[in-house]
Design a protein around this motif. Structure first.
Motif, PDB file in Angstrom:
ATOM      1  N   ARG A 175      -4.990   0.612  -8.529  1.00 46.46           N
ATOM      2  CA  ARG A 175      -5.750   1.696  -7.898  1.00 46.46           C
ATOM      3  C   ARG A 175      -7.150   1.178  -7.599  1.00 46.46           C
ATOM      4  O   ARG A 175      -7.849   0.698  -8.494  1.00 46.46           O
ATOM      5  CB  ARG A 175      -5.799   2.916  -8.808  1.00 46.46           C
ATOM      6  CG  ARG A 175      -4.413   3.481  -9.138  1.00 46.46           C
ATOM      7  CD  ARG A 175      -4.495   4.809  -9.880  1.00 46.46           C
ATOM      8  NE  ARG A 175      -3.145   5.330 -10.153  1.00 46.46           N
ATOM      9  CZ  ARG A 175      -2.589   5.337 -11.358  1.00 46.46           C
ATOM     10  NH1 ARG A 175      -3.255   4.866 -12.405  1.00 46.46           N
ATOM     11  NH2 ARG A 175      -1.361   5.810 -11.520  1.00 46.46           N
ATOM     12  N   THR A 176      -7.552   1.271  -6.355  1.00 40.77           N
ATOM     13  CA  THR A 176      -8.854   0.766  -5.934  1.00 40.77           C
ATOM     14  C   THR A 176      -9.748   1.912  -5.487  1.00 40.77           C
ATOM     15  O   THR A 176      -9.279   2.989  -5.110  1.00 40.77           O
ATOM     16  CB  THR A 176      -8.713  -0.242  -4.776  1.00 40.77           C
ATOM     17  OG1 THR A 176      -8.245   0.444  -3.606  1.00 40.77           O
ATOM     18  CG2 THR A 176      -7.758  -1.359  -5.138  1.00 40.77           C
ATOM     19  N   GLU A 177     -11.048   1.643  -5.523  1.00 46.16           N
ATOM     20  CA  GLU A 177     -12.034   2.610  -5.032  1.00 46.16           C
ATOM     21  C   GLU A 177     -13.150   1.850  -4.338  1.00 46.16           C
ATOM     22  O   GLU A 177     -13.706   0.898  -4.904  1.00 46.16           O
ATOM     23  CB  GLU A 177     -12.614   3.435  -6.173  1.00 46.16           C
ATOM     24  CG  GLU A 177     -13.650   4.452  -5.729  1.00 46.16           C
ATOM     25  CD  GLU A 177     -14.275   5.214  -6.880  1.00 46.16           C
ATOM     26  OE1 GLU A 177     -15.228   5.990  -6.647  1.00 46.16           O
ATOM     27  OE2 GLU A 177     -13.806   5.040  -8.031  1.00 46.16           O
ATOM     28  N   ARG A 178     -13.468   2.265  -3.128  1.00 49.79           N
ATOM     29  CA  ARG A 178     -14.596   1.674  -2.421  1.00 49.79           C
ATOM     30  C   ARG A 178     -15.872   2.312  -2.932  1.00 49.79           C
ATOM     31  O   ARG A 178     -16.064   3.524  -2.820  1.00 49.79           O
ATOM     32  CB  ARG A 178     -14.458   1.882  -0.913  1.00 49.79           C
ATOM     33  CG  ARG A 178     -15.561   1.203  -0.113  1.00 49.79           C
ATOM     34  CD  ARG A 178     -15.478   1.524   1.364  1.00 49.79           C
ATOM     35  NE  ARG A 178     -14.234   1.050   1.988  1.00 49.79           N
ATOM     36  CZ  ARG A 178     -14.021   1.065   3.307  1.00 49.79           C
ATOM     37  NH1 ARG A 178     -14.970   1.522   4.131  1.00 49.79           N
ATOM     38  NH2 ARG A 178     -12.876   0.630   3.797  1.00 49.79           N
ATOM     39  N   ALA A 207     -11.219  -1.864  -9.093  1.00 45.32           N
ATOM     40  CA  ALA A 207      -9.760  -1.825  -9.122  1.00 45.32           C
ATOM     41  C   ALA A 207      -9.304  -1.748 -10.563  1.00 45.32           C
ATOM     42  O   ALA A 207      -9.927  -2.311 -11.466  1.00 45.32           O
ATOM     43  CB  ALA A 207      -9.171  -3.065  -8.447  1.00 45.32           C
ATOM     44  N   TYR A 245      -1.794   0.674  -4.633  1.00 49.26           N
ATOM     45  CA  TYR A 245      -0.891  -0.410  -4.281  1.00 49.26           C
ATOM     46  C   TYR A 245       0.158  -0.611  -5.364  1.00 49.26           C
ATOM     47  O   TYR A 245      -0.158  -0.620  -6.567  1.00 49.26           O
ATOM     48  CB  TYR A 245      -1.686  -1.716  -4.096  1.00 49.26           C
ATOM     49  CG  TYR A 245      -2.735  -1.620  -3.027  1.00 49.26           C
ATOM     50  CD1 TYR A 245      -2.469  -2.017  -1.719  1.00 49.26           C
ATOM     51  CD2 TYR A 245      -4.003  -1.100  -3.313  1.00 49.26           C
ATOM     52  CE1 TYR A 245      -3.439  -1.905  -0.725  1.00 49.26           C
ATOM     53  CE2 TYR A 245      -4.969  -0.990  -2.332  1.00 49.26           C
ATOM     54  CZ  TYR A 245      -4.678  -1.390  -1.040  1.00 49.26           C
ATOM     55  OH  TYR A 245      -5.644  -1.286  -0.057  1.00 49.26           O
ATOM     56  N   ASP A 300      -7.642  -5.833   0.850  1.00 53.75           N
ATOM     57  CA  ASP A 300      -7.069  -4.874   1.792  1.00 53.75           C
ATOM     58  C   ASP A 300      -7.886  -3.586   1.822  1.00 53.75           C
ATOM     59  O   ASP A 300      -8.026  -2.961   2.870  1.00 53.75           O
ATOM     60  CB  ASP A 300      -5.628  -4.570   1.395  1.00 53.75           C
ATOM     61  CG  ASP A 300      -4.940  -3.623   2.363  1.00 53.75           C
ATOM     62  OD1 ASP A 300      -4.469  -4.103   3.413  1.00 53.75           O
ATOM     63  OD2 ASP A 300      -4.902  -2.407   2.088  1.00 53.75           O
ATOM     64  N   ALA A 301      -8.437  -3.200   0.674  1.00 53.94           N
ATOM     65  CA  ALA A 301      -9.132  -1.916   0.573  1.00 53.94           C
ATOM     66  C   ALA A 301     -10.561  -1.971   1.104  1.00 53.94           C
ATOM     67  O   ALA A 301     -11.109  -0.933   1.495  1.00 53.94           O
ATOM     68  CB  ALA A 301      -9.139  -1.453  -0.888  1.00 53.94           C
ATOM     69  N   PRO A 316      -3.701   5.465   0.486  1.00 49.56           N
ATOM     70  CA  PRO A 316      -5.029   4.869   0.586  1.00 49.56           C
ATOM     71  C   PRO A 316      -5.588   4.496  -0.785  1.00 49.56           C
ATOM     72  O   PRO A 316      -5.714   5.341  -1.668  1.00 49.56           O
ATOM     73  CB  PRO A 316      -5.856   5.978   1.246  1.00 49.56           C
ATOM     74  CG  PRO A 316      -4.864   6.733   2.060  1.00 49.56           C
ATOM     75  CD  PRO A 316      -3.609   6.732   1.242  1.00 49.56           C
ATOM     76  N   GLY A 317      -5.864   3.199  -0.973  1.00 47.10           N
ATOM     77  CA  GLY A 317      -6.431   2.712  -2.227  1.00 47.10           C
ATOM     78  C   GLY A 317      -5.447   2.509  -3.349  1.00 47.10           C
ATOM     79  O   GLY A 317      -5.840   2.084  -4.437  1.00 47.10           O
ATOM     80  N   ARG A 369       0.841  -1.191   0.000  1.00 49.66           N
ATOM     81  CA  ARG A 369       0.000   0.000   0.000  1.00 49.66           C
ATOM     82  C   ARG A 369       0.886   1.253   0.000  1.00 49.66           C
ATOM     83  O   ARG A 369       1.637   1.513   0.921  1.00 49.66           O
ATOM     84  CB  ARG A 369      -0.916   0.008   1.216  1.00 49.66           C
ATOM     85  CG  ARG A 369      -1.956   1.133   1.172  1.00 49.66           C
ATOM     86  CD  ARG A 369      -2.664   1.282   2.499  1.00 49.66           C
ATOM     87  NE  ARG A 369      -3.261   0.038   2.937  1.00 49.66           N
ATOM     88  CZ  ARG A 369      -3.606  -0.202   4.202  1.00 49.66           C
ATOM     89  NH1 ARG A 369      -3.374   0.704   5.131  1.00 49.66           N
ATOM     90  NH2 ARG A 369      -4.148  -1.352   4.538  1.00 49.66           N
TER      91      ARG A 369
END
Length: 287
Positions: free
Chosen positions: A83-86, A98, A28, A57-58, A25-26, A22
């Protein structure tokens, strides 16, 4: 055998090669290993497991329940960024997206695949099962054929790829006619599946399992690369330790595209994963 995890001092090869760091935040950092390639492109199931690691993880829930990936361009070994987004987090389910990108020497970024996934807690699901599905009828493990079983000058049963060394794959002899120039034409592939280092399966490794057997196109008389366009996986149970049984079928090949429907069964005779993918046949590519 006790399951290895990404948190142990000596992780399995799969856990090591799907590790993410990481950065923010979000976001990796990761490295796509050359050990999971097929015809010089990184295997789609391995990529999906790596994306699943980052999303795990996110998001606040531990297990992938449904994961859909669209493969935009072929990934190559080397550094990558996820790159992730909740999107939403509820009490029992959470959903996120992602995107995996790789950067060229000139700094240009290319997006390789994009994922939409919903996570939950498999251990919290009810125990009731009502199904007409049955495990595939496979010969015993010792009567199936491994990557060292191809006769004469036939291609390796794994497809002559680097990923073969990471898998303990034994194929049903009824589905390997392609290896001796006599494909059945039935569009079926079945076999026993495990990781070569003995790591027991878990929900994350199931994302690899559904896309790790040779393509059904081989048994339909086609050769060459069969790149995935879209892959959706449903994880139904946390698998029991031991080898998995995988059955993949194709019913329709038209216009250069085919579907592959996969079922994965664990050592307790439970259907632990299902998938469908759309793939493209590329005759003459990939050797």
């Amino acid at each position: 055998m006790a399951q290895a995890s990404a948190d142990t001092a000596a992780p399995s090869e799969f856990d090591r090669d799907t590790a993410v760091i990481r950065r923010a935040p979000g976001v990796y950092d990761t490295h796509l290993s050359a050990g999971w390639t097929i015809f010089n492109a990184v295997n789609g199931g391995y990529l999906l497991a790596l994306m699943g690691r980052a999303l795990g993880d996110a998001l606040p829930h531990p297990d992938p329940l449904t994961v859909t990936a669209h493969y935009l361009t072929a990934s190559v070994p080397g550094p990558a960024v996820i790159r992730t987004e909740r999107v939403r987090a509820g009490r029992t389910l959470s959903t996120g997206t992602a995107s995996l990108v790789q950067r060229a020497e000139d700094g240009t970024e290319t997006e390789r695949l994009r994922v939409l996934a919903t996570y939950g807690d498999l251990s919290a699901l009810p125990d009731d099962v009502r199904t007409t599905a049955k495990p595939p009828a496979l010969p015993p493990y010792e009567h199936c054929l491994g990557s060292d079983s191809a006769p004469g000058d036939a291609p390796a049963l794994s497809g002559s790829t680097a990923i073969a060394g990471r898998l303990d794959l034994r194929l049903d002899p009824a589905t390997v006619g392609w290896a001796v120039g006599a494909p059945s034409g039935r569009g079926e592939m079945r076999g026993w599946f495990g990781l070569a280092d003995g790591r027991d399966p878990d929900p994350l490794s199931l994302l690899l399992t559904v896309d790790a057997l040779p393509p059904t196109a081989f048994e339909m008389g086609l050769t060459g690369w069969v790149p995935t366009v879209e892959l959706t996986v449903h994880i139904r149970h946390r698998p029991a330790p031991g080898p998995l049984r995988v059955a993949i079928t194709t019913r329709n090949l038209a216009g250069g595209f085919l579907e592959e429907d996969a079922e994965v069964w664990d050592s307790a005779d439970r259907l632990v994963a299902q998938s469908r993918q759309l793939a493209r046949t590329v005759a003459g590519e990939g050797g």
